[in-house]
Design an enzyme around this catalytic site. Structure first.
Site, short mmCIF file in Angstrom:
data_model
loop_
_atom_site.label_atom_id
_atom_site.label_comp_id
_atom_site.label_asym_id
_atom_site.label_seq_id
_atom_site.Cartn_x
_atom_site.Cartn_y
_atom_site.Cartn_z
CG ASN A 213 -0.22 -0.08 2.50
OD1 ASN A 213 0.52 0.82 2.85
ND2 ASN A 213 -0.38 -1.19 3.23
N PRO A 310 -2.72 -11.53 10.68
CG PRO A 310 -0.64 -11.78 11.67
CD PRO A 310 -1.37 -12.02 10.39
O1 C5P Z 1 -8.22 -2.32 11.19
P1 C5P Z 1 -7.31 -1.27 10.69
O2 C5P Z 1 -6.27 -1.78 9.73
O3 C5P Z 1 -8.00 -0.06 10.14
O4 C5P Z 1 -6.57 -0.76 12.00
C1 C5P Z 1 -5.55 0.16 11.97
C2 C5P Z 1 -4.69 0.04 13.20
O5 C5P Z 1 -4.45 -1.31 13.52
C3 C5P Z 1 -3.33 0.64 12.99
O6 C5P Z 1 -2.86 1.07 14.25
C4 C5P Z 1 -2.54 -0.53 12.45
O7 C5P Z 1 -1.14 -0.37 12.67
C5 C5P Z 1 -3.08 -1.67 13.26
N1 C5P Z 1 -3.13 -2.95 12.55
C6 C5P Z 1 -2.31 -3.99 12.96
N2 C5P Z 1 -2.36 -5.19 12.33
C7 C5P Z 1 -3.22 -5.40 11.32
C8 C5P Z 1 -4.06 -4.37 10.89
C9 C5P Z 1 -3.99 -3.15 11.52
O8 C5P Z 1 -1.52 -3.79 13.90
N3 C5P Z 1 -3.26 -6.58 10.72
#
Ligand code: C5P
Length: 408
Positions: A213, A310
């Site tokens: 990304n 995860p």
């Molecule tokens: O669920 P989402 O990706 O929007 O959540 C964002 C937050 O969760 C960020 O702090 C990101 O670093 C963390 N995150 C994570 N592992 C993932 C997905 C997101 O630590 N697999």
């Protein structure tokens, strides 16, 4: 950024080949808004001329306590009362030995001795041959200078002007600038171990393709720098980005979400603050192909099966230390709309005390950002600013929330 606006820096040069770096340092300080008063020893003037330093600092350069240009003939008093910090770069082995003994037979050592200890900090950037640096006498002097309240900056490592290789090189001008900027930051996180994830992840499809990304890693790297400046031990787990590691930060390079989780697990036991700033891919191909997937005569694209990655933040937040509050967890939300509602919902879903919302398309790759802080008590905004400024503000907010204050 004009980070040294309003600061007056006394830049002292002592004898060493690293004097050539002091010219760049002087420019860098002025570029950041500082005014610079240069004082040189006679030995320094053997390596670089006062004319050069005068032209760069746009002020007269002083190299003698007998200089009659000073109205009161007390340069050691007037110069040391006017400055916000005294930075000796390069600091020779001989000059440090002099300081330890409190000798004052030249203007620079004289003003160091005459400086108001409580008001004018003294920073030394040592520069010398590796044997001189390693010598017990020099190390004894360093220890004594630290005990006397000076800040002795680290030395660089590598090829030396004498042809030998080892420790003792003076840091580069921009490294010294970073050290000085860090010195001026409040020490709000001393004794804390901050673990940060940053950047994107890369999930391999085959040996040459993958899913990633647009996260640049800039916010996470700025947070690592700000946490370090605040006095914390900092571990930075970085996805594939080509950013320089902030000074004093321990970096782990990873590629996939699985690797990121493994690195986080290595560090988490001793961490007291966890900031998940990485844009972790939600899914990865169920199995990366060992060989490059080739086009087929049918023209049909390959069917790639995905599995969920995860959730690193949720995993850490739900661990025993995360739940008990021994580990303070902070997450980020990159949204495109409804920032407040989305950030509030995500905070609850992830089970973290603080979630930081930002608009994805307005932050990815940029040097500035705007943040929305959401915790159990409500929300507050950190208006658009440079990422480093926001990072410092966020670190202050975190220090406040975990109940540790500025030590200096
Ligand atoms: O669920 P989402 O990706 O929007 O959540 C964002 C937050 O969760 C960020 O702090 C990101 O670093 C963390 N995150 C994570 N592992 C993932 C997905 C997101 O630590 N697999």
């Amino acid at each position: 950024m004009n980070e040294l606006a309003g600061k007056h820096i006394l830049l002292g040069l002592t004898g060493g080949i690293a004097c050539y770096k002091a010219a760049d340092l002087c420019r860098a300080l002025i570029k950041q808004g500082a005014t610079v008063q240069v004082v040189m020893t006679q030995a320094a003037a053997q390596f670089i001329t006062p004319v050069t330093m005068q032209a760069l600092s746009q002020r007269p350069v002083y190299d003698s306590q007998w200089d009659s240009r000073a109205d009161n003939n007390m340069l050691h008093i007037t110069l040391s009362r006017a400055a916000d910090a005294c930075l000796i770069a390069p600091a020779s082995a001989d000059f440090m030995a002099k300081l330890v003994q409190g000798r004052a037979d030249d203007l620079l050592s004289l003003l160091c001795l005459a400086r108001p200890l409580a008001r004018l900090p003294l920073l030394l950037a040592p520069a010398m041959n590796r044997e001189m640096w390693a010598h017990p006498a020099t190390q004894r002097n360093v220890a004594q200078l630290l005990a006397d309240g000076a800040t002795v900056l680290p030395v660089g490592q590598g090829e030396q002007a004498c042809g030998e290789t080892g420790d003792g090189r003076m840091l580069e001008a921009l490294e010294l600038l970073d050290e000085l900027l860090a010195f001026f930051q409040p020490k709000t996180l001393v004794g804390q171990h901050v673990l940060i994830t940053a950047g994107p992840t890369y999930e391999a499809i085959d040996p040459v393709r993958g899913i990633t990304n647009l996260s640049s890693g800039k916010m996470g790297f700025a947070l690592a720098r700000a946490a370090r400046e605040a006095g914390a031990q900092v571990s930075l787990v970085a996805g594939p980005v080509s950013l320089d590691t902030p000074r004093g930060v321990q970096r782990w390079n990873v590629r996939s979400a699985d690797e990121m989780l493994a690195a986080v697990n290595q560090e988490i036991a001793s961490a007291t603050v966890f900031i998940a700033c990485a844009a972790v891919a939600d899914w990865r191909p169920a199995a990366a192909m060992a060989q490059k997937i080739k086009k087929t005569p049918t023209g049909l694209p390959p069917a790639i099966e995905f599995v969920e990655n995860p959730d690193i933040l949720a995993t850490v937040a739900q661990s025993e230390r995360g739940r008990s509050g021994a580990l303070y967890c902070v997450g980020f939300a990159a949204e495109s709309h409804d920032l407040l509602a989305q950030t509030q919902a995500k905070r609850v879903r992830k089970g973290v005390p603080l979630l930081v919302g930002n608009i994805g398309p307005d932050t990815f790759g940029r040097d500035d950002n705007a943040l929305l802080l959401v915790d159990a008590d409500g929300s507050s905004e950190l208006p658009r600013n440079a990422k480093l400024v926001l990072a410092r503000q966020l670190i202050t907010e975190i220090a406040h929330r975990i109940g540790v204050g500025a030590r200096s």
